[in-house]
Write a protein that holds these residues in place. Structure first.
Motif, mmCIF file in Angstrom:
data_model
loop_
_atom_site.group_PDB
_atom_site.id
_atom_site.type_symbol
_atom_site.label_atom_id
_atom_site.label_comp_id
_atom_site.label_asym_id
_atom_site.label_seq_id
_atom_site.Cartn_x
_atom_site.Cartn_y
_atom_site.Cartn_z
ATOM 1 N N ALA A 54 -7.877 -0.176 4.301
ATOM 2 C CA ALA A 54 -7.016 -1.252 4.800
ATOM 3 C C ALA A 54 -6.437 -0.936 6.177
ATOM 4 O O ALA A 54 -5.852 -1.802 6.818
ATOM 5 N N GLY A 55 -6.579 0.304 6.625
ATOM 6 C CA GLY A 55 -6.077 0.692 7.937
ATOM 7 C C GLY A 55 -4.636 1.167 7.932
ATOM 8 O O GLY A 55 -4.011 1.271 8.985
ATOM 9 N N VAL A 56 -4.108 1.472 6.752
ATOM 10 C CA VAL A 56 -2.728 1.934 6.643
ATOM 11 C C VAL A 56 -2.698 3.445 6.867
ATOM 12 O O VAL A 56 -3.253 4.205 6.094
ATOM 13 N N MET A 57 -2.062 3.870 7.959
ATOM 14 C CA MET A 57 -1.981 5.290 8.276
ATOM 15 C C MET A 57 -0.661 5.909 7.809
ATOM 16 O O MET A 57 -0.546 7.118 7.684
ATOM 17 N N SER A 58 0.334 5.066 7.568
ATOM 18 C CA SER A 58 1.638 5.518 7.116
ATOM 19 C C SER A 58 2.151 4.510 6.093
ATOM 20 O O SER A 58 2.073 3.304 6.329
ATOM 21 N N THR A 59 2.641 5.008 4.977
ATOM 22 C CA THR A 59 3.065 4.107 3.910
ATOM 23 C C THR A 59 4.580 3.941 3.896
ATOM 24 O O THR A 59 5.287 4.799 4.427
ATOM 25 N N PRO A 60 5.088 2.875 3.315
ATOM 26 C CA PRO A 60 4.320 1.803 2.713
ATOM 27 C C PRO A 60 3.725 0.868 3.755
ATOM 28 O O PRO A 60 4.270 0.697 4.838
ATOM 29 N N TYR A 111 0.837 -1.198 0.000
ATOM 30 C CA TYR A 111 0.000 0.000 0.000
ATOM 31 C C TYR A 111 0.870 1.246 0.000
ATOM 32 O O TYR A 111 1.744 1.385 0.855
ATOM 33 N N GLY A 112 0.643 2.125 -0.949
ATOM 34 C CA GLY A 112 1.381 3.376 -0.995
ATOM 35 C C GLY A 112 1.198 4.074 -2.320
ATOM 36 O O GLY A 112 0.685 3.499 -3.281
ATOM 37 N N PRO A 113 1.648 5.322 -2.395
ATOM 38 C CA PRO A 113 1.429 6.129 -3.590
ATOM 39 C C PRO A 113 2.360 5.799 -4.759
ATOM 40 O O PRO A 113 2.232 6.369 -5.829
ATOM 41 N N GLY A 114 3.290 4.879 -4.558
ATOM 42 C CA GLY A 114 4.235 4.547 -5.627
ATOM 43 C C GLY A 114 5.566 5.240 -5.450
ATOM 44 O O GLY A 114 6.298 5.448 -6.406
ATOM 45 N N LEU A 155 -2.871 -7.181 7.593
ATOM 46 C CA LEU A 155 -1.909 -6.076 7.623
ATOM 47 C C LEU A 155 -0.803 -6.419 8.612
ATOM 48 O O LEU A 155 -1.067 -6.653 9.795
ATOM 49 N N VAL A 156 0.431 -6.474 8.116
ATOM 50 C CA VAL A 156 1.558 -6.852 8.971
ATOM 51 C C VAL A 156 2.535 -5.711 9.212
ATOM 52 O O VAL A 156 3.357 -5.777 10.126
ATOM 53 N N HIS A 157 2.450 -4.652 8.387
ATOM 54 C CA HIS A 157 3.422 -3.565 8.525
ATOM 55 C C HIS A 157 2.859 -2.279 7.935
ATOM 56 O O HIS A 157 2.158 -2.310 6.929
ATOM 57 N N ALA A 158 3.210 -1.155 8.553
ATOM 58 C CA ALA A 158 2.863 0.165 8.000
ATOM 59 C C ALA A 158 3.916 1.173 8.433
ATOM 60 O O ALA A 158 4.313 1.195 9.592
ATOM 61 N N GLY A 159 4.372 1.969 7.481
ATOM 62 C CA GLY A 159 5.318 3.047 7.769
ATOM 63 C C GLY A 159 6.765 2.631 7.657
ATOM 64 O O GLY A 159 7.245 1.838 8.438
ATOM 65 N N GLY A 160 7.437 3.138 6.652
ATOM 66 C CA GLY A 160 8.856 2.838 6.465
ATOM 67 C C GLY A 160 9.075 1.442 5.931
ATOM 68 O O GLY A 160 8.140 0.708 5.650
ATOM 69 N N LEU A 161 10.335 1.098 5.798
ATOM 70 C CA LEU A 161 10.680 -0.229 5.301
ATOM 71 C C LEU A 161 10.671 -1.232 6.443
ATOM 72 O O LEU A 161 11.112 -0.916 7.548
ATOM 73 N N PRO A 162 10.178 -2.439 6.177
ATOM 74 C CA PRO A 162 10.135 -3.440 7.240
ATOM 75 C C PRO A 162 11.512 -3.995 7.558
ATOM 76 O O PRO A 162 12.417 -3.975 6.731
ATOM 77 N N ASP A 221 -4.557 3.509 -4.519
ATOM 78 C CA ASP A 221 -5.769 4.307 -4.331
ATOM 79 C C ASP A 221 -5.867 4.749 -2.868
ATOM 80 O O ASP A 221 -5.897 3.899 -1.964
ATOM 81 N N PRO A 222 -5.898 6.063 -2.606
ATOM 82 C CA PRO A 222 -5.924 6.553 -1.223
ATOM 83 C C PRO A 222 -7.087 5.990 -0.393
ATOM 84 O O PRO A 222 -6.921 5.698 0.785
#
Length: 78
Positions: A46-52, A7-10, A60-67, A39-40
Motif C-alpha cells: 500500500a506504500g505505507v512506510m510509517s504507521t498508522p 494500516y498498522g500492527p495493531g 492513501l491519505v495519511h501515514a505516520g502518527g495520528l492525523p 499484514d506487513p
C-alpha cells in the motif's frame, strides 16, 4: 459509504486512529466501513512506510502518527 483502511500492527496509535475515524464520520454523518490491515506485506504494498496509515476508497491519505482532526474530516467529507 466510504471504505477506510487503517494500516498498522495493531498498536495503540492504530486503535486511536480508528477511533478518530469513527468519531469524525459520526459527526459528519458519513457512513464508513473500516478495515484493519496488519499484514506487513500488505502494508508495504500500500506504500505505507510509517504507521498508522489511512486510506479512503483505496487512496492513501495519511501515514505516520495520528492525523490532524481537521484534515481527517476533510478527507471523509469529500
Amino acid at each position: 459509504m466510504k471504505i477506510v483502511k487503517v494500516y498498522g500492527p495493531g498498536c495503540k496509535r492504530c486503535d486511536a486512529a480508528e477511533t478518530m475515524i469513527r468519531e469524525s464520520a459520526k459527526s459528519l454523518g458519513v457512513e464508513v466501513e473500516i478495515e484493519k490491515v496488519s499484514d506487513p506485506r500488505a502494508i508495504a504494498i500500500a506504500g505505507v512506510m510509517s504507521t498508522p496509515g489511512i486510506s479512503i476508497d483505496d487512496k492513501l491519505v495519511h501515514a505516520g502518527g495520528l492525523p490532524d482532526p481537521g484534515k481527517l474530516e476533510g478527507w471523509l467529507a469529500t
